[in-house]
Design a protein around this motif. Sequence first.
Motif, PDB file in Angstrom:
ATOM      1  N   ILE A   6       0.855  -1.183   0.000  1.00  0.00           N
ATOM      2  CA  ILE A   6       0.000   0.000   0.000  1.00  0.00           C
ATOM      3  C   ILE A   6       0.890   1.232   0.000  1.00  0.00           C
ATOM      4  O   ILE A   6       1.814   1.325   0.815  1.00  0.00           O
ATOM      5  CB  ILE A   6      -0.910   0.002   1.246  1.00  0.00           C
ATOM      6  N   ILE A  55      -8.348   3.355   2.443  1.00  0.00           N
ATOM      7  CA  ILE A  55      -7.512   2.152   2.325  1.00  0.00           C
ATOM      8  C   ILE A  55      -8.351   0.989   1.783  1.00  0.00           C
ATOM      9  O   ILE A  55      -7.893   0.186   0.978  1.00  0.00           O
ATOM     10  CB  ILE A  55      -6.888   1.775   3.688  1.00  0.00           C
ATOM     11  N   CYS A  57     -10.760   1.026  -0.253  1.00  0.00           N
ATOM     12  CA  CYS A  57     -11.309   1.266  -1.595  1.00  0.00           C
ATOM     13  C   CYS A  57     -12.828   1.423  -1.556  1.00  0.00           C
ATOM     14  O   CYS A  57     -13.534   1.025  -2.488  1.00  0.00           O
ATOM     15  CB  CYS A  57     -10.926   0.154  -2.588  1.00  0.00           C
ATOM     16  N   TYR A  66      -3.043   6.825  -4.332  1.00  0.00           N
ATOM     17  CA  TYR A  66      -3.146   5.558  -3.605  1.00  0.00           C
ATOM     18  C   TYR A  66      -2.842   4.432  -4.585  1.00  0.00           C
ATOM     19  O   TYR A  66      -3.586   4.231  -5.552  1.00  0.00           O
ATOM     20  CB  TYR A  66      -4.548   5.396  -3.009  1.00  0.00           C
ATOM     21  N   LEU A  68      -2.240   0.399  -4.763  1.00  0.00           N
ATOM     22  CA  LEU A  68      -2.449  -0.861  -4.038  1.00  0.00           C
ATOM     23  C   LEU A  68      -1.952  -1.998  -4.929  1.00  0.00           C
ATOM     24  O   LEU A  68      -2.504  -2.218  -6.008  1.00  0.00           O
ATOM     25  CB  LEU A  68      -3.941  -1.020  -3.708  1.00  0.00           C
ATOM     26  N   GLU A  69      -0.905  -2.670  -4.481  1.00  0.00           N
ATOM     27  CA  GLU A  69      -0.252  -3.728  -5.278  1.00  0.00           C
ATOM     28  C   GLU A  69      -0.040  -3.276  -6.723  1.00  0.00           C
ATOM     29  O   GLU A  69      -0.380  -3.978  -7.668  1.00  0.00           O
ATOM     30  CB  GLU A  69      -1.058  -5.026  -5.232  1.00  0.00           C
ATOM     31  N   ARG A  85     -11.494  -4.218  -4.255  1.00  0.00           N
ATOM     32  CA  ARG A  85     -11.869  -4.400  -2.850  1.00  0.00           C
ATOM     33  C   ARG A  85     -12.205  -5.866  -2.561  1.00  0.00           C
ATOM     34  O   ARG A  85     -11.744  -6.445  -1.590  1.00  0.00           O
ATOM     35  CB  ARG A  85     -13.097  -3.514  -2.618  1.00  0.00           C
ATOM     36  N   LYS A  88      -8.824  -7.963  -2.766  1.00  0.00           N
ATOM     37  CA  LYS A  88      -7.637  -7.671  -1.952  1.00  0.00           C
ATOM     38  C   LYS A  88      -7.914  -7.512  -0.465  1.00  0.00           C
ATOM     39  O   LYS A  88      -6.982  -7.568   0.333  1.00  0.00           O
ATOM     40  CB  LYS A  88      -6.976  -6.362  -2.435  1.00  0.00           C
TER      41      LYS A  88
END
Length: 236
Positions: A6, A55, A57, A66, A68-69, A85, A88
């Motif tokens: 993240i 965080i 989503c 942001y 994320l991966e 969402r 993950k």
Amino acid sequence: MNDSLISIENMVKSYSLGGETVTALHRVSLQIDSGEFLAIIGPSGSGKSTLMNMIGCLDKPDSGSYILEGQIVEKMTDNQLAAIRNKKIGFIFQNFNLLPKLSAIQNVELPLLYAGIHHSERKSIAENCLKKVGLLDRANHLPSQLSGGQQQRVAIARALVSNPPILLADEPTGALDSKTSKEIMDVIKQLNEQGHTIIVITHDLNIANQAKRVVQIKDGKLYEKGGKELEISSIY
Ligand SMILES: Nc1ncnc2c1ncn2[C@@H]1O[C@H](COP(=O)(O)OP(=O)(O)O)[C@@H](O)[C@H]1O
Ligand SMILES: [Mg+2]
């Protein structure tokens, strides 16, 4: 470029209410690596839920980034947000959010039912997840036939069915007594040891200090102190 799980940079989120603007997040930056066990602690109104929604989503920032991966979240459409969402993130809430008329195992199976997974596979995944939280022997109990701690374990099992890399817990022990809270934190710790990245949001210092890393949020700004256990005076 970095390879954090993240990566949040300069995130800003405001709400407007009756002509007034409340800035809930002020240029928040936060990097979380895979396998971390992080607590975010702050008093009521400090921006915890807003940050959790980001965080998780569930919402998008006004500005800032942001990732994320490796995926750029702040540019996603609502459908893309829902998809990332579901894949993950496993959510754990203060009030368990179990359906009262469904048994423990039926509650755990529900996300798999929505995902169109066949009955026999659903059952085996759900049993495996109930086993991970030590509750397989209560699979056929209704939520009303379970203690608060057991209900939270069912909710954790439900969060695990899609095998998400991240577990995001908002005040997971907020409705539990201190002994049961410890049991739930022990389950969460074990899941971290099994490889899940854990983010726990709390106003409770005893809970935060069980994490491996603690960041504080105050008036929408993040603070991090190296190593040492936090003291109450530094938070409130
Ligand atoms: N939907 C909203 N509309 C207007 N203001 C909001 C909304 N959600 C949160 N806020 C405000 O943003 C700030 C942070 O709220 P929140 O993230 O819920 O904090 P916490 O979870 O730490 O209690 C507070 O001042 C709150 O009143
Ligand atoms: Mg909140």
